[in-house]
Structure formats: structure tokens, C-alpha cells
Design an enzyme around this catalytic site. Structure first.
Site, PDB file in Angstrom:
ATOM      1  N   HIS A  78      46.391  50.423  29.558  1.00  0.00           N
ATOM      2  CA  HIS A  78      45.625  51.677  29.674  1.00  0.00           C
ATOM      3  C   HIS A  78      44.878  51.942  28.368  1.00  0.00           C
ATOM      4  CE1 HIS A  78      44.697  55.974  29.975  1.00  0.00           C
ATOM      5  NE2 HIS A  78      45.426  56.186  28.891  1.00  0.00           N
ATOM      6  N   ASP A 107      12.149  48.219  21.418  1.00  0.00           N
ATOM      7  CA  ASP A 107      13.380  47.678  21.990  1.00  0.00           C
ATOM      8  C   ASP A 107      14.386  47.588  20.854  1.00  0.00           C
ATOM      9  OD1 ASP A 107      15.389  45.982  23.386  1.00  0.00           O
ATOM     10  OD2 ASP A 107      13.792  45.723  24.858  1.00  0.00           O
ATOM     11  N   TRP A 143      49.464  49.111  22.566  1.00  0.00           N
ATOM     12  CA  TRP A 143      48.137  48.608  22.179  1.00  0.00           C
ATOM     13  C   TRP A 143      48.083  48.289  20.692  1.00  0.00           C
ATOM     14  CZ3 TRP A 143      44.006  50.299  19.058  1.00  0.00           C
ATOM     15  CH2 TRP A 143      44.212  51.513  18.389  1.00  0.00           C
ATOM     16  N   SER A 171      31.532  43.728  19.682  1.00  0.00           N
ATOM     17  CA  SER A 171      31.288  44.948  18.903  1.00  0.00           C
ATOM     18  C   SER A 171      30.481  44.660  17.650  1.00  0.00           C
ATOM     19  CB  SER A 171      32.603  45.584  18.475  1.00  0.00           C
ATOM     20  OG  SER A 171      33.305  46.027  19.588  1.00  0.00           O
ATOM     21  N   HIS A 254      42.388  53.145  11.766  1.00  0.00           N
ATOM     22  CA  HIS A 254      41.902  54.491  11.512  1.00  0.00           C
ATOM     23  C   HIS A 254      40.380  54.591  11.557  1.00  0.00           C
ATOM     24  CE1 HIS A 254      42.230  58.677  10.940  1.00  0.00           C
ATOM     25  NE2 HIS A 254      41.110  58.533  10.269  1.00  0.00           N
ATOM     26  N   GLU A 256      38.616  52.907  13.331  1.00  0.00           N
ATOM     27  CA  GLU A 256      38.357  52.794  14.765  1.00  0.00           C
ATOM     28  C   GLU A 256      38.310  54.166  15.441  1.00  0.00           C
ATOM     29  OE1 GLU A 256      37.567  50.453  16.869  1.00  0.00           O
ATOM     30  OE2 GLU A 256      38.013  51.465  18.767  1.00  0.00           O
ATOM     31  N   TYR A 258      37.267  56.845  14.245  1.00  0.00           N
ATOM     32  CA  TYR A 258      35.959  57.445  13.964  1.00  0.00           C
ATOM     33  C   TYR A 258      34.841  56.709  14.684  1.00  0.00           C
ATOM     34  CZ  TYR A 258      38.462  60.525  11.101  1.00  0.00           C
ATOM     35  OH  TYR A 258      39.352  61.472  10.717  1.00  0.00           O
ATOM     36  N   SER A 269      25.521  67.308  18.326  1.00  0.00           N
ATOM     37  CA  SER A 269      24.467  67.812  17.451  1.00  0.00           C
ATOM     38  C   SER A 269      23.090  67.771  18.111  1.00  0.00           C
ATOM     39  CB  SER A 269      24.423  67.008  16.147  1.00  0.00           C
ATOM     40  OG  SER A 269      25.686  66.997  15.541  1.00  0.00           O
ATOM     41  N   HIS A 303      48.750  56.948   7.208  1.00  0.00           N
ATOM     42  CA  HIS A 303      49.338  58.146   7.830  1.00  0.00           C
ATOM     43  C   HIS A 303      49.900  57.811   9.218  1.00  0.00           C
ATOM     44  CE1 HIS A 303      44.963  59.108   9.222  1.00  0.00           C
ATOM     45  NE2 HIS A 303      45.549  58.341  10.106  1.00  0.00           N
ATOM     46  N   THR A 329      34.969  67.586   8.438  1.00  0.00           N
ATOM     47  CA  THR A 329      35.050  67.924   9.863  1.00  0.00           C
ATOM     48  C   THR A 329      34.854  69.424  10.049  1.00  0.00           C
ATOM     49  OG1 THR A 329      36.675  66.150  10.000  1.00  0.00           O
ATOM     50  CG2 THR A 329      36.379  67.497  11.954  1.00  0.00           C
ATOM     51  N   LYS A 332      31.304  70.327   9.994  1.00  0.00           N
ATOM     52  CA  LYS A 332      30.632  70.058  11.265  1.00  0.00           C
ATOM     53  C   LYS A 332      30.880  71.172  12.269  1.00  0.00           C
ATOM     54  CE  LYS A 332      30.184  65.129  11.219  1.00  0.00           C
ATOM     55  NZ  LYS A 332      28.807  65.149  11.712  1.00  0.00           N
ATOM     56  N   ARG A 451      57.452  58.769  23.055  1.00  0.00           N
ATOM     57  CA  ARG A 451      56.365  58.204  23.845  1.00  0.00           C
ATOM     58  C   ARG A 451      56.752  56.806  24.332  1.00  0.00           C
ATOM     59  NH1 ARG A 451      51.957  56.284  19.287  1.00  0.00           N
ATOM     60  NH2 ARG A 451      50.826  55.608  21.127  1.00  0.00           N
TER      61      ARG A 451
END
Ligand SMILES: [Cu+2]
Lengths: 542, 296
Positions: A78, A107, A143, A171, A254, A256, A258, A269, A303, A329, A332, A451
Site C-alpha cells: 500500500h 515542450d 515500505w 524519477s 525525509h 522524500e 518534501y 499557491s 527524527h 512552513t 507559507k 502500527r
């Protein structure tokens, strides 16, 4: 960074092969964007049905429907399907569609590689999903692939490693294309500080991708050699350390998160100013805040590892650096709120989803701050509180903004308006059920429910049932989305070129639907200026 | 597939229309990786892997032929050229980060986890309860003394033998490729051809010396991939580097064959520069390896 016009390799340039070969061989950014979005949509439902299995099993205490190993495969796949198959390809698809339109480019810069980045993905996920049919079943170690557990998996282990290699290659190529397009293909006059924020956030995201996807590739390669070739990177008997994997993995992991959320900031925005009929408050501050978040994302990774036994200095450093992220953050969230201040707001579906983002992502951000407090994290680690936190930032965070982006630009792509009433139903059902689904998981986690388990103590029964009901409701209401989108592709009220009267930017200067080729001659300076309501006085001359 | 009907207009950004190579490449990579997984899982032998590699080679040859052909027709203007350059730079950056993962593993184990296993600081209980007889000194194959020899010993390859020679070889090849580049810009094709040939010959010489050292390590020194964390980091770092040198030397050979055919002009030679950048990159990685893996 300028180009004058495009050379076509065919005389009549709307020529495209028909049938399946068009999609297999296409080099057109709109085709490839569409392919990415379709693929992401399919993977959302594949990953989503796995979530349904999880919530079904957790509906009541005790083992009901699946065996524990299969349950673990469900949580593992998942996550992989949603992160690498759903959210990331959806963002790359949106980048493909919108960045050339928004910067006035004909393009993407490297069209053949663009095709390659997309077509690797279905093959990568075929490799991953083949795992369900091999001895030992699909990957079930989570994962995060922590050794030594992941090394004890069945035959699907190398398949998962190679699937990740292919996703990584995809990617990286996608990110290179985005950076080169933005840096080299902007129309003359489209200076960096005139770019829409979706372009800016994607530029920074692409940089993160190129920096960390290779590190993930290295990490899983070391897992592979530990399993098959006798290396001892993650085995203490040979002088290695399983904790080392966690460091390497989260150095990728981490940034990732973001990668999954920065493009969302870009979409919000764009959408909030449009439906507030005001320019974005603090455009440059948004750019700098995004860059600061990206920088900080490289120095906070441990962390995720407060309980593995790090030196105290490490705990302190990673706690404080993580808390620093709250500052950009906060800038924002403040700027988005200030954009709406005294604006003339209307609540079309994209705006609704972005408003839900604003509230619910902030909840996820605050629970993130709680998790950043190292001593408190000793309590939260590996509980449903963590699950609640990252689902709040990923579902009403990333996925709601992907939906908002689709509802924002879909009329531009198809030339038709979609059914607003149904889309608003989609919004209200999603927003109510997502909270029913995930909010109780905070309580479960604080009460100590771990979990990644298929069964639990009866004290957790009530909130699990509530959460499952929310899950089924959320899952079912998502079926509205493909229905609305497909109906919109098939037909509907004609969309104007400027679909939303408050919208600014080059994409709205093009007809709806956009022709197969756009900006073959770059937009004029006047057009670029017209789109640039977000500029500050400084940005005007930048 | 794209074909030009009209003479190319180099004032415009060239956009290809349709390409078969990426889908062939995707099928090839899928076949290769499923083949390796099948082989590792002992479902069947390496046949599928070999088939995948063949397809991959077909893809590379086909894709590069197409691009080189277009380039020779002159359809790429300076803007396209700049896209290629930027793309190559960011690709090399991704390679840097790939190596960073393995250097990170080396530094972490040398400075943190190996001392901890030896009982440093608060990890003193590792020493007391787990591995009383292990003194954590680099190089190490861990408290279990993993490796091929029964007594658990192994020897390392001294820095100032073949590795130092290899350092000299790679650094020299960095100079020869730069001389070739200057010759290309000055229009001196003879010097270009000679020094480019020297560069890839030095590259292949490096690889063969490295292979000889690997043989030595495996046969006589008890140093293998399975020789604990030292063997793991040593072979992973030098192995991936050697693979990159091999690829780089093959690319240099292809560039050399292209110079023999008269490709590249003093002002336009992206292919040459991309390979030269790549070559400098493997050079710099080697310096890191020489210092941190072999020397200190
Ligand atoms: Cu994190």
C-alpha cells in the site's frame, strides 16, 4: 534560457500515430503528462484497495479476513504503491502538463527521455506486484525495508529491490527533465522570479529527487548484496550495523516527504490567489521558504530514529533541526491565509480542496512537531499516532492538492467544464470521511496501539471501528473522481480560455482545450507581464 | 519515427516526434531485472538476464545512432545543446549521490558502528556481554571474523603498490583527455585522435590492473565481498567505480571512433565534452577511494 521557435520534424505538425503506438512512442509533454496521471490514478485505486483490506481486517479485534503475512504485505505494498506509484507520478504528470505551458516552452527539454521516465513505471510496478505470486508472497517488511526483517522475506525481495531501482531511474530522469526545462526553456522575459510558484516548487522538488533517489538506490543495493552476496553492511557480526540502513534510508526518506508535498505547496499557491482574486501574499517569501524547507530536509533525517539508541547529541541535533522546519512552513501557511484576507472568495472545487488542505495539512504539521520532540517520541514511536500524522500530511496534504490541481486545470486540458455539483459532493464526502478515518488514529496511537499489526487489544476496538467506517466512506467517495473526470473528457459545457476569471498565468492565455503543440513561438513580453500578477516590485526587474 | 523532410532549421528548438527506443529500453530493463531476480531466486538460469542485456545493448545502439544522426544533420541548435549539457551535469550529480551512499556506509562503519561494537563509550555493554574478544580496529571483518579463511584473517591491498599506480594512470588519463579537448578546440585533429586513444587505453589499463588486484585479493589475501564490513565497503566502492571506469572507457572509445569519422567541430562537440566530464567524475571518485579506502 531563450528559444526562438520550434523545429518540427514533420511538415504537418499535428501528425501523431494512432492507436497504442501513439502512447508507447509519444514525445509530447501533454501525452506523457496524461499517461502519468492515468497511471497515478490506477495506482491510487490499487493502493487504495489495499488500504480497504487493512481497514477491513482492523474493523474488529481478532483475525477475520486475511492471514498476518498477507496483512503485512498489504501495509507494505500500500505504502510503496501510494508513494511511488500514486503521489510521485501524479506530480510528475502535472509537471509535464503544466510547466511547459506556464513558462512558455514548446515542450519538455528532453522529450525522448521524458517518454522513458514514464514507461519505466508500469514495468517497475509489474515487478513489484509479481511479488504477490511468488513463493513467500509480496514484500511484507514495511515500505521502509529495514534489515534484518526485510532480508528474511521470500522470493519477492529481489523483485522489490529492482522495482525500486527502476522507479528511482524514472524519477531521476523525470527530475532532470524538469530542471532542464525550467532552466533552459523559459520564454524570453520569463525571469526566475516571474515563474508561477508551481514551477518554483517543482524546480526545488526536482533537485531533491536527483539528490536522494540515488541514495535510496544505494541503500537497497546494499540490502541486495547482504542478502545474496555475503556482504555485511547491516550485520553486526561482520562489523556492519542494521541502524546504518536506517540512516541511509532516511537520508533519502525525509527529503522524500518534501518531494511529495512541495509541489502541493505550489498548487495551493496558484489556486488560493485565483479564487481570492488577489495576488499571492509574499511571493518571494514563498520561494525562499520552499528553498529553506528543501535545505533543512537534508539535516533532519534521524527524527525517524529517536528510539534506536543514538548518542544524545544526535537526538538533540535532529530534534532541533526538525523543529526549525516549522518556521518556513509557518511562513507559507501565514501567506496563504494573508492572501485570502479581504479577498473576494468563491468556493469552486479546487478552492475547496485547497482550503481543506490548509486546515488539515496544518493539523498534520502540528502532530509532526509533537513527534519531533525526542522524549515524547519515545511514546509515539511506531504507534498509530505516527500513522495519523503522515496520513494527515499525505492524504489531505498531497492527495487533496492533486485533486485540486486536476479540478483546476481539467477544463484547460479537455476544453469542457466538469460537473461542479458532483465535484462539491466529492469534496464534502472526502473531507468528512478523511477526518473520520484518520482523526481517531491519534487517540489510538496516544493510547499505545502499535502500527503494522493485524490484531489489537479490545480497548482499541471502538476507535478502530470508527476509523474503518471512515475508511470505507473515503474509499467509496473517491469513485466519484474518475466518474467526474471521464465525463468531463467525454463532453460538457465549453470551457473558456481563462477558465476561472481570477486566474493569472500563461496557461490561461492559451485556448481550452490546449492544442497538441503550444508556445511554438514564445509568448510576448506583454503576455508574460499580463500573467504576472504575483510579482513583487523587486521581482519585476529580476 | 522521426524523419526530416525539409532541410533542418537550426534557429529552432528541435523536438522529436515519436521514438521507439524508450519503450524498448523499458522492456529491456524489465527483462534484465526479472532475469536477475529469477536467477538469484534459482527459478531458472541466467538466460532471461542475458536476453535483457542484449535488448538493452540494442536500445543503446539504436537510441545513440538516432541522436548522433540527427546531430550530424545539424538539427540541434545551441539551445538543444545547452539542454544536453545541463542534463549531463545533473546526471553526473545523481551519480555523485549514488557513490555518496556507499562512502556514507564506509564512514559510518569506520567511525561509529565498528567502535561501538568494540564497546566505545556507552556501548561498553557490547564489549562486556557480546564480543569480549573483539578489538575494533580498522580494517576489520567484524567480531565474527567473516571471510574465506578458516582462521578469519585477511590482508588488505597496500595503497602504495598497484593502487598508487592506478591513481597515476587515471590522473594521466585526465590530462590526456584535456589535451585532446584543447586539440579539438584548436582544430588539431591528429593530436585529438592520438590523445583520445591514449585516454581510453589508459582507462582499460586501469580496469585490467584492477581486475588483477581483485584476483590477488580473492585468491591469496582472503579479501572477498564476504570479508566482513571491510570486504563489503572495499568491493562495493571499488567495484561500482570499476564499472563506471569501464563504461567511461567504452564511451571514450565510441567518441574516438566518431572523431575518426570526422565528427565534432571546434565549437560544437557536446558528445565529447559529456564523456570528458564523466571521465573527470570517475577520476575524482577514484581519488576519494584511494585516500579513504586504500590509504588512511
Ligand atoms: Cu522525516
Amino acid at each position: 534560457m531563450a528559444y526562438s521557435a520550434t523545429a518540427e520534424s514533420h511538415d504537418h505538425h499535428d501528425h501523431r500515430p494512432s492507436g497504442i503506438w501513439r502512447w508507447l512512442s509519444t514525445t509530447n509533454h501533454k501525452d506523457i503528462g496524461t499517461l502519468y496521471l492515468i497511471f497515478a490514478g490506477v495506482m491510487f485505486f490499487v493502493g487504495g484497495s489495499m488500504a480497504m483490506v487493512i481497514r477491513l481486517e482492523l474493523f474488529k479485534p481478532g483475525m477475520q479476513f486475511v492471514d498476518p503475512a498477507f496483512f503485512n504485505s498489504m501495509t507494505t505494498v500500500h505504502a510503496l504503491a501510494m508513494i511511488f506509484g500514486g503521489v510521485m507520478p501524479a506530480w510528475v504528470g502535472l509537471a509535464n502538463w503544466m510547466i511547459p505551458l506556464q513558462v512558455g516552452a514548446p515542450d519538455m527539454a528532453l522529450p525522448r527521455m521524458n517518454n522513458f521516465s514514464f514507461w519505466l513505471l508500469p514495468f517497475a510496478f509489474t515487478l513489484l506486484l509479481i511479488g504477490f505470486f511468488v513463493p513467500g508472497g509480496a514484500p511484507a517488511g514495511g515500505w521502509t525495508l529495514y534489515p534484518p526483517l526485510v532480508l528474511q522475506g521470500g522470493d519477492s525481495f529481489p523483485l522489490a529491490v529492482f522495482a525500486i531501482h527502476l522507479m528511482g531511474a524514472s524519477s531521476i530522469m523525470g527530475a532532470i527533465n524538469v530542471i532542464v526545462t525550467i532552466m533552459n526553456m523559459r520564454a524570453p522575459g520569463m525571469t526566475l522570479l516571474r515563474m508561477p510558484l508551481f514551477v518554483w516548487t517543482w524546480l526545488i522538488t526536482a533537485y531533491l529527487l536527483i539528490a536522494v533517489m540515488p541514495v535510496l538506490a544505494g541503500a537497497v543495493t546494499m540490502l541486495l548484496t547482504d542478502h545474496f552476496f555475503g556482504t555485511s553492511f547491516f550485520s553486526a557480526s561482520g562489523g556492519g550495523d542494521p541502524v546504518m540502513f536506517q540512516h541511509v534510508f532516511w537520508f533519502f526518506g525525509h527529503p522524500e516527504v518534501y518531494i511529495l508535498i512541495l509541489p502541493a505547496f505550489g498548487v495551493v499557491s496558484e489556486v488560493i490567489p485565483t479564487f481570492s482574486r488577489k495576488p499571492l501574499f509574499g511571493y518571494e517569501a514563498m520561494v525562499y521558504a520552499t528553498a529553506s524547507i528543501a535545505f533543512l530536509s537534508f539535516i533532519v533525517w534521524a527524527h525517524h530514529m529517536f528510539t534506536v539508541g543514538m548518542p544524545l547529541a544526535g537526538e538533540l541535533f535532529f530534534m532541533l533541526s526538525t523543529m526549525l522546519i516549522a518556521i518556513p512552513t509557518g511562513v507559507k501557511v501565514f501567506n496563504w491565509s494573508a492572501t485570502m484576507w479581504k479577498g473576494s472568495l468563491t468556493f469552486e472545487p479546487p478552492m475547496l480542496f485547497c482550503l481543506a488542505f490548509l486546515f488539515l495539512f496544518t493539523i498534520g504539521g502540528f502532530s509532526g512537531l509533537m513527534l519531533a520532540i525526542a522524549p515524547a517520541d519515545f511514546q509515539y514511536q511506531d504507534t498509530y499516532f505516527v500513522v495519523a500524522h503522515f496520513h494527515y500530511v499525505l492524504v489531505p496534504g498531497s492527495i487533496f492538492t492533486i485533486i485540486a490541481a486536476v479540478y483546476y486545470w481539467l477544463p484547460k486540458w479537455t476544453g469542457h467544464m466538469y460537473n461542479m455539483t458532483l465535484a462539491k459532493w466529492h469534496f464534502w464526502l472526502s473531507t468528512i470521511f478523511v477526518n473520520v478515518l484518520f482523526f481517531p488514529q491519534h487517540f489510538l496511537g496516544l493510547a499505545g496501539m502499535p502500527r503494522r499489526i493485524p490484531d489489537y487489544a479490545t480497548q482499541f476496538a471502538d476507535w478502530n471501528m470508527v476509523s474503518s467506517i471512515g475508511g470505507f466512506g473515503f474509499g467509496l467517495s473517491q469513485l466519484l473522481f474518475p466518474y467526474i473526470v471521464i465525463k468531463c473528457i467525454r463532453g460538457g459545457e465549453k470551457a473558456a480560455a481563462r477558465v476561472w476569471e481570477g486566474a493569472h498565468g500563461l496557461e490561461w492565455e492559451l485556448p481550452s482545450p490546449t492544442p497538441y503543440h503550444t508556445w511554438e513561438t514564445p509568448p510576448s513580453i506583454a503576455l508574460i507581464h499580463k500573467g504576472g500578477e504575483h510579482w513583487t516590485e523587486d521581482g519585476d526587474d529580476a | 519515427m522521426s524523419q526530416s523532410h525539409a532541410p533542418p532549421d537550426s534557429s529552432k528548438y528541435y523536438l522529436p516526434h515519436g521514438t521507439p527506443w524508450p519503450i524498448i529500453g523499458s522492456v529491456a530493463l524489465f527483462t534484465t531485472m526479472l532475469g536477475v531476480a529469477a536467477w538469484l531466486n534459482e527459478w531458472f538460469g541466467p538466460e532471461m538476464f542475458a536476453l535483457g542485456l542484449t535488448l538493452l545493448a540494442v536500445m543503446f545502439v539504436g537510441w545513440f545512432r538516432t541522436v548522433i544522426g540527427e546531430n550530424q544533420q545539424g538539427v540541434y541548435n545551441l539551445d538543444v545543446d545547452r539542454s544536453f549539457r545541463m542534463g549531463m551535469i545533473w546526471f553526473i550529480f545523481s551519480e555523485v549521490m549514488f557513490f555518496a551512499a556507499f562512502f556514507g556506509a564506509l564512514f559510518y562503519s569506520r567511525t561509529l558502528s565498528v567502535p561501538w561494537i568494540g564497546g566505545e563509550g556507552v556501548k561498553v555493554f557490547d564489549k562486556i556481554f557480546l564480543w569480549q574478544n573483539y578489538d575494533a580496529a580498522w580494517p576489520t571483518n567484524g567480531p565474527a571474523h567473516l571471510g574465506p579463511r578458516a582462521d578469519g584473517s585477511f590482508e588488505v591491498i597496500p595503497a602504495f603498490g598497484v593502487p598508487a599506480l592506478n591513481t597515476a594512470i587515471l590522473l594521466t588519463s585526465g590530462i590526456t583527455v584535456t589535451i585532446a579537448h584543447h586539440a579539438l578546440k584548436a582544430g588539431n585533429r591528429t593530436v585529438l585522435k592520438v590523445f583520445l586513444a591514449l585516454t581510453f587505453l589508459l582507462g582499460f589499463l586501469f580496469v585490467s590492473l584492477q581486475a588483477k588486484e581483485y584476483g590477488e585479493a580473492y585468491m591469496h589475501k582472503g579479501l572477498q565481498l564476504s570479508t566482513g564490513i571491510y570486504g563489503s565497503t572495499f568491493f562495493m566502492l571499488t567495484g561500482f567505480h570499476g564499472l563506471h571506469v569501464t563504461i567511461g572507457a567504452i564511451m571514450l572509445t565510441i567518441i574516438w571512433l566518431r572523431t575518426l569519422r570526422g565528427h565534432f567541430t571546434p565549437t560544437r562537440h557536446f558528445g565529447f565534452e559529456a564523456v570528458a566530464w564523466y571521465w573527470h567524475f570517475v577520476d575524482v571518485v577514484w581519488l576519494g577511494l584511494f585516500i579513504f579506502v586504500y590509504w588512511i
